[in-house]
Design a protein around this motif. Structure first.
Motif, mmCIF file in Angstrom:
data_model
loop_
_atom_site.group_PDB
_atom_site.id
_atom_site.type_symbol
_atom_site.label_atom_id
_atom_site.label_comp_id
_atom_site.label_asym_id
_atom_site.label_seq_id
_atom_site.Cartn_x
_atom_site.Cartn_y
_atom_site.Cartn_z
ATOM 1 N N LEU A 85 -0.796 41.213 -27.987
ATOM 2 C CA LEU A 85 -1.635 40.765 -29.090
ATOM 3 C C LEU A 85 -1.926 41.893 -30.068
ATOM 4 O O LEU A 85 -2.734 41.743 -30.970
ATOM 5 N N GLY A 86 -1.278 43.049 -29.849
ATOM 6 C CA GLY A 86 -1.369 44.107 -30.840
ATOM 7 C C GLY A 86 -2.285 45.261 -30.481
ATOM 8 O O GLY A 86 -2.596 46.075 -31.340
ATOM 9 N N VAL A 89 10.197 50.353 -30.680
ATOM 10 C CA VAL A 89 8.901 49.800 -31.076
ATOM 11 C C VAL A 89 8.186 49.241 -29.848
ATOM 12 O O VAL A 89 8.729 48.368 -29.166
ATOM 13 N N PRO A 90 6.980 49.754 -29.537
ATOM 14 C CA PRO A 90 6.259 49.228 -28.376
ATOM 15 C C PRO A 90 5.755 47.807 -28.626
ATOM 16 O O PRO A 90 5.673 47.354 -29.772
ATOM 17 N N ALA A 91 5.412 47.127 -27.547
ATOM 18 C CA ALA A 91 5.014 45.718 -27.621
ATOM 19 C C ALA A 91 3.929 45.479 -28.660
ATOM 20 O O ALA A 91 3.975 44.496 -29.398
ATOM 21 N N TYR A 92 2.963 46.424 -28.712
ATOM 22 C CA TYR A 92 1.820 46.137 -29.572
ATOM 23 C C TYR A 92 2.136 46.253 -31.054
ATOM 24 O O TYR A 92 1.296 45.939 -31.889
ATOM 25 N N ARG A 93 3.355 46.713 -31.393
ATOM 26 C CA ARG A 93 3.693 46.751 -32.812
ATOM 27 C C ARG A 93 4.820 45.782 -33.171
ATOM 28 O O ARG A 93 5.402 45.856 -34.236
ATOM 29 N N ARG A 94 5.127 44.858 -32.262
ATOM 30 C CA ARG A 94 6.179 43.893 -32.571
ATOM 31 C C ARG A 94 5.563 42.606 -33.113
ATOM 32 O O ARG A 94 4.523 42.167 -32.641
ATOM 33 N N PRO A 95 6.231 42.015 -34.105
ATOM 34 C CA PRO A 95 5.673 40.799 -34.719
ATOM 35 C C PRO A 95 5.958 39.554 -33.886
ATOM 36 O O PRO A 95 6.363 38.532 -34.418
ATOM 37 N N VAL A 96 5.783 39.673 -32.563
ATOM 38 C CA VAL A 96 6.011 38.518 -31.701
ATOM 39 C C VAL A 96 4.787 38.349 -30.811
ATOM 40 O O VAL A 96 4.051 39.301 -30.587
ATOM 41 N N ASN A 97 4.561 37.148 -30.349
ATOM 42 C CA ASN A 97 3.485 36.929 -29.381
ATOM 43 C C ASN A 97 4.001 36.072 -28.240
ATOM 44 O O ASN A 97 4.937 35.301 -28.406
ATOM 45 N N ARG A 157 -4.008 31.476 -28.560
ATOM 46 C CA ARG A 157 -4.204 32.912 -28.682
ATOM 47 C C ARG A 157 -2.963 33.582 -29.286
ATOM 48 O O ARG A 157 -3.068 34.557 -30.024
ATOM 49 N N ALA A 158 -1.799 33.026 -28.941
ATOM 50 C CA ALA A 158 -0.574 33.587 -29.496
ATOM 51 C C ALA A 158 -0.356 33.097 -30.935
ATOM 52 O O ALA A 158 -0.057 33.877 -31.833
ATOM 53 N N LEU A 159 -0.571 31.793 -31.162
ATOM 54 C CA LEU A 159 -0.264 31.201 -32.465
ATOM 55 C C LEU A 159 -1.143 31.731 -33.581
ATOM 56 O O LEU A 159 -0.696 31.859 -34.724
ATOM 57 N N VAL A 160 -2.401 32.059 -33.257
ATOM 58 C CA VAL A 160 -3.351 32.430 -34.291
ATOM 59 C C VAL A 160 -2.884 33.689 -35.032
ATOM 60 O O VAL A 160 -3.244 33.934 -36.171
ATOM 61 N N ASN A 161 -2.015 34.480 -34.370
ATOM 62 C CA ASN A 161 -1.533 35.708 -35.001
ATOM 63 C C ASN A 161 -0.361 35.466 -35.943
ATOM 64 O O ASN A 161 0.139 36.399 -36.552
ATOM 65 N N ARG A 162 0.057 34.212 -36.039
ATOM 66 C CA ARG A 162 1.182 33.842 -36.895
ATOM 67 C C ARG A 162 2.397 34.750 -36.678
ATOM 68 O O ARG A 162 2.873 35.417 -37.607
ATOM 69 N N PRO A 163 2.856 34.809 -35.454
ATOM 70 C CA PRO A 163 3.971 35.716 -35.162
ATOM 71 C C PRO A 163 5.258 35.216 -35.799
ATOM 72 O O PRO A 163 5.397 34.034 -36.100
#
Lengths: 299, 371, 382
Positions: free
Chosen positions: A203-204, C86-94, C162-168
């Motif tokens: 989640l970032g 690129v680590p997980a927390y900087r990838r545009p995926v959820n 929780r995943a969708l709200v980030n608009r991945p």
């Protein structure tokens, strides 16, 4: 002539009698209940009753007559002592938490699974020696020409005057109680679902944010329990303050000791001080049970 | 069968208090759940062949106990206490019923006589009372030795390391006059009466004063010294004075003497304005289950040879003149063990003080150790 | 309505055509290779499934996209950019985790807002977005509950929200419906499809449930033993499996091992190991697949015939092609159809599926004949 045997006595009714329902629990709980009653509840009540008698000494009639002992406990000198004890205990708790968390985290999550028990054992090992001995070892380390200053000297660093200071007490107590903190934190972190950490990263959240927002809250019951244990133990410790604390090392535990085993033998005042500590610790535990346990609001 | 020993061999401080457990305190509280904090004494039936004694750490050793067994066939089991008050608490709590001999110090003996905890000695059963020095024939704390037998005595003074302290201290004032040099390099005893007494003596007052003004003055004077005091400490100064981390420590002569055996640079001074003289005694509690063995032990300790041996081995001064005469000259001439009478003139025995004065002491002590 | 993240453009300024690209990706754990040279491209807006049995490497592949594992070799690209470093927390995926991985020390609202709070979004905006997504997954009324107070299906929706709200750019779903009971699973399948249609977001789902993959996906990658065996639409995967493994894994089938006896342009004759002669028509829709290895006389093959493509007769049919005699040994009534098991005279068993109510009972042990059209059978290279 054949002798007929009397008919076998009818077995008791298979339906349990009403008292049988509480007989089992009673049998199971009675020994520990009695133990608690005799060795915990009764003495606490006795201490409380003694605390209500000003100037009581051995041989006197226990005649509760007021709260004078409590007012005495809160005069400025005794308040200084109580505040010092609380701050030493808080400081020790903070040091144990800061030192213990990374260690517990490392053992529980990062270290190879097969080595965990060995690592834990290594941490518990100091507990097998006498606490008095360990404290004396700290004197040897911290004294002006001791191990620490010899070490600093070889690097051309100025010596540290640590023995006989509050810092020395904090060091000594932290050393004594760190293993308990590590054990409790370990058992809490061991249960941590590492997928939650991945979810957080997903989640970032960078690692530090994940640690603060997920790991720490998840380990909160362990942090609370470990801190409480260290805090209570530190509050009751009088060996470390006495041996390492120097001239201004009076703590609540030592003050209570003096009331019972010192010259004045003012058991009433000692009991009042004890009651205050028991109450303070009980309140802390009650707060922990109410707010510290995550399960409380989950179910 | 060899005797069972529970005493630790010598080497521990006479008044090492840290052995004391809070357990003793909670035990005391528990046993007092009657409506009086009564002196409930339990009488314990014991085997006449066994003698339980309650003594200071370092006051008995295997040799003493083994020889007594050879002589009398009585096995001695020694429990140790680390302060007079701890012993008193245990006896008052009724947990001392097994002991037939106890070792109170002078002021504590007085207190216990007052509380009716010890019995009068049957002088007819004691052999060798006439061997004591005259001044111990009728000590102030126990006239005519009615309740007790003096076992050892000593003084309170200053121990110092000659390699790090010059010139040698002669009186208590030395501490105040040199306090900047001594900052954090001096310890005083962890004992209210002794520390306050030193300050009182330096002001020219008595160790046993009951005048609150004098006591307050002594406290104020200590407060001046306070920033220089490293710790109030009865025991752990020993290693630090040897290493030179401490320059001077207030201590009991017996402890100083023992440390001096290890290092010739360690010296002891009896302050010239006087200090306290303490005597440790043998007494028989009212509840003693085995008085016969107790008298045998007392008589054994009165034997000059035995007294002389323990004087040397456990390094405390003997009140027994016959024993003194058996000692080698170097021990007899050791002034830290046997100071000349002239030096003792200004020193005093600690005596019990009224409760309100005790409370004043306690209040001031708490203040002194907390500010 | 939720918007997906604005598409990145690649270095040339072109909009990348694919949201996810894997190029010869390998992943080795302690000497064990979990992923062996996986390659695929996932188009923008596609519902892409990775299907395979447990241990096939499909979850590892998803974790490589999510950033929880880094490839041992090869390259992972998201929106045209390499994310190997690129680590997980900087990838545009959820990701929607299999066990949901909800934060049980936070309530539903805080769980869903977690990602937005990390982006330092304004409070009001977070509130608005969270409300919107909770409405989307129909959880408005449960916003203040804690995860432990929710049912499995509700937790699943929270994980989704929780995943969708980030608009991945890409939504990764790891066995999202695996923990739900059948009825709930059907409902969630429907909701996932409509979410996908409404949002136009790229979905990548890992599943071992072939039915779920077939019904939800635009395209399916079937994995086995760390490799991708076939990528194609559900129809292609079902009707034209490239390998015996897929034919067997997707749906039910009858497989005959054998070798090509005769081959010409339009047909094959395969002799099975049990000695049956099987005729197969080569054609565009059936038979062997265009890019499969060429089948010649002597090639080892497996012949696959779906149970529903087999006819069952009580009397010998007119044709003798692909017709065999056997004995009925089992019949199972499955609601919309009946499944028979027939033992052929050479001992092999065959599964046959016929629509029907099961009213026309055939006694077990009855001699029967089975047959199928040469165009229904597939010859798969071994």
């Amino acid at each position: 002539m054949a002798v007929s045997s009397p008919p076998p006595t009818s077995p008791s009714s298979s339906e349990p009698r009403p008292q049988a329902r509480w007989l089992g629990p009673l049998a199971l709980l009675a020994p520990s209940g009695l133990w608690l009653l005799l060795l915990l509840v009764l003495p606490t009540l006795v201490i409380f009753q003694l605390s209500l008698v000003p100037n009581i000494r051995p041989g006197d009639v226990v005649n509760p007559s007021g709260l004078d002992n409590y007012w005495l406990a809160f005069n400025s000198t005794n308040l200084t002592v109580i505040v010092r004890s609380l701050s030493l205990a808080l400081g020790t708790t903070a040091v144990c938490l800061l030192l213990g968390f990374p260690v517990a985290y490392w053992i529980a999550i990062l270290a190879p699974r097969s080595r965990r028990n060995l690592l834990l054992l290594g941490f518990i090992l100091p507990l097998w020696t006498s606490s008095l001995l360990r404290t004396y070892a700290w004197i040897t380390i911290l004294r002006p020409t001791g191990v620490l200053n010899t070490f600093l000297g070889t690097f051309g660093l100025p010596p540290l005057e640590l023995l006989n200071t509050s810092a020395a007490v904090t060091i000594g107590m932290s050393y004594s109680f760190l293993p308990y903190m590590v054990l409790i934190l370990y058992s809490s972190l061991e249960k941590l679902d590492t997928q939650l950490l991945e979810a957080s990263a997903d989640l970032g959240a960078p690692p530090l944010q994940t640690f603060l927002k997920i790991t720490v809250p998840q380990a909160l019951p362990g942090i609370a329990a470990g801190s409480l244990l260290v805090f209570i133990s530190s509050l009751g410790d009088f060996i470390d303050p006495e041996l390492l604390g120097g001239a201004s090392s009076m703590t609540a535990a030592r003050l209570i000791y003096n009331q019972f085993l010192g010259q004045t033998q003012n058991w009433g005042f000692g009991s009042a001080l004890s009651t205050i500590l028991i109450l303070a610790v009980s309140i802390a535990i009650a707060l922990l049970l109410k707010y510290g346990d995550r399960d409380a609001y989950r179910s | 069968m060899p005797p069972i020993r529970r005493s630790r061999p010598g080497g521990l401080s006479r008044r090492q208090f840290l052995n004391a457990s809070l357990g003793a305190a909670s035990g005391a509280a528990l046993s007092s759940c009657g409506w009086t904090l009564a002196n409930v004494q339990t009488t314990v039936r014991t085997d006449p062949g066994v003698l339980y004694i309650y003594t200071w750490a370092g006051y008995t050793d295997d040799e003493l106990i083994d020889n007594f067994y050879k002589e009398t066939g009585v096995r001695v089991i020694a429990d140790v206490f680390s302060s007079n008050e701890e012993m008193l608490a245990k006896l008052q709590a009724g947990a001392g019923g097994a002991y037939s001999v106890i070792y109170p110090s002078d002021y504590m003996l007085q207190k216990m006589v007052g509380l009716g905890l010890v019995q009068e000695l049957d002088r007819a059963r004691l052999i060798g009372l006439d061997l004591l020095f005259d001044k111990f024939a009728s000590p102030i704390y126990d006239p005519d030795n009615i309740h007790s037998l003096p076992l050892s005595w000593g003084t309170t003074g200053l121990v110092y390391n000659t390699t790090v302290l010059e010139p040698a201290p002669e009186d208590w004032d030395y501490l105040w006059n040199n306090r900047s040099d001594l900052t954090r390099r001096m310890t005083l005893l962890s004992d209210t009466r002794e520390v306050m007494g030193a300050s009182l003596k330096s002001l020219g007052y008595s160790y046993n004063t009951t005048n609150p003004d004098e006591i307050e003055q002594a406290y104020e004077k200590l407060l001046d010294l306070k920033p220089s005091i490293a710790a109030f400490d009865t025991d752990s100064w020993r290693s630090q004075i040897l290493t030179g981390d401490l320059k001077v420590a207030m201590c009991y002569s017996a402890d100083a003497n023992e440390i001096a055996k290890q290092d010739a640079n360690i010296a002891y001074t009896l302050p010239s304005s006087g200090s306290s003289i303490w005597t440790d005694t043998l007494a028989i509690p009212n509840t003693a289950p085995n008085p016969d063995a107790a008298y045998a032990w007392l008589n054994y300790m009165l034997q000059p040879e035995v007294a002389a041996r323990i004087c040397q081995r456990l390094s405390f001064a003997t009140p027994n003149q016959a024993a003194f005469e058996l000692l080698p000259p170097d021990v007899q001439e050791n002034v830290s063990l046997f100071p000349p009478e002239s030096a003792l003139d200004k020193s005093e025995n600690l005596t019990p003080i009224p409760t309100d004065v005790e409370e004043l002491y306690d209040r001031l002590w708490t203040k002194l150790t907390s500010v | 309505m939720l918007q997906t993240a604005s598409p990145n453009t690649d270095l040339a300024g072109r909009e990348a055509e694919f949201d996810v690209e894997l190029r010869k990706v390998f992943k080795v754990f302690n000497g064990e290779t979990a992923v062996r040279g996986v390659e695929f491209n996932i188009r923008r807006g596609e519902f892409f499934s990775i299907l395979g049995p447990s241990g096939c490497g499909k979850t590892t592949t998803l974790r490589l996209i999510g950033g929880f594992e880094m490839p041992s070799a090869g390259e992972v690209l998201i929106r045209g950019q390499s994310v190997n470093q690129v680590p997980a927390y900087r990838r545009p995926v959820n990701t929607v985790f299999q066990s949901y991985a909800l934060f049980d020390h936070m309530n539903v609202r805080d769980n869903v807002g977690f990602g937005l709070r990390l982006k330092k979004m304004a409070k009001a905006e977070i509130q608005h977005s969270v409300d919107e997504v909770l409405e989307l997954v129909k959880l408005e009324s449960l916003a203040t509950r804690f995860p432990k107070q929710l049912s499995g299906g509700q937790r699943q929706r929270v994980a989704l929200a929780r995943a969708l709200v980030n608009r991945p750019a890409v939504l990764l779903l790891d066995e999202p419906l695996g923990a739900l009971d059948l009825k709930l699973r059907k409902q969630m399948q429907y909701e996932l499809t409509s979410l996908h249609q409404d949002l136009g977001m790229t979905f990548v789902m890992v599943t071992h449930d072939q039915e779920e993959a077939l019904s939800l996906s635009d395209r399916i990658a079937v994995m086995n033993d760390g490799r991708i065996e076939q990528i194609g639409s559900p129809q292609e995967i079902y009707d034209a499996p490239k390998t015996p493994f897929i034919a067997d894994f997707i749906g039910d089938t009858n497989l005959f091992e054998g070798h090509v006896e005769e081959a010409d342009e339009s047909s094959l004759l395969v002799r099975s190991q049990a000695g049956l002669d099987l005729a197969i028509e080569r054609g565009e829709s059936g038979a062997d697949v265009a890019d499969a290895p060429r089948l010649d006389r002597g090639s080892a093959v497996a012949v696959s015939i779906r149970p529903e493509k087999i006819d069952l007769h009580l009397y010998p049919p007119e044709t003798s092609v692909n017709t065999f005699e056997g004995r009925l040994i089992q019949a199972m009534y499955l609601g919309t159809h009946v499944q028979f098991t027939v033992e052929l005279s050479n001992g092999a068993t065959l599964t046959v599926r016929q629509p029907g109510s099961g009213s026309e009972r055939i006694a077990l042990g009855t001699a029967v004949f089975v047959s199928w059209s040469p165009s229904s059978a597939l010859a798969l290279s071994r």
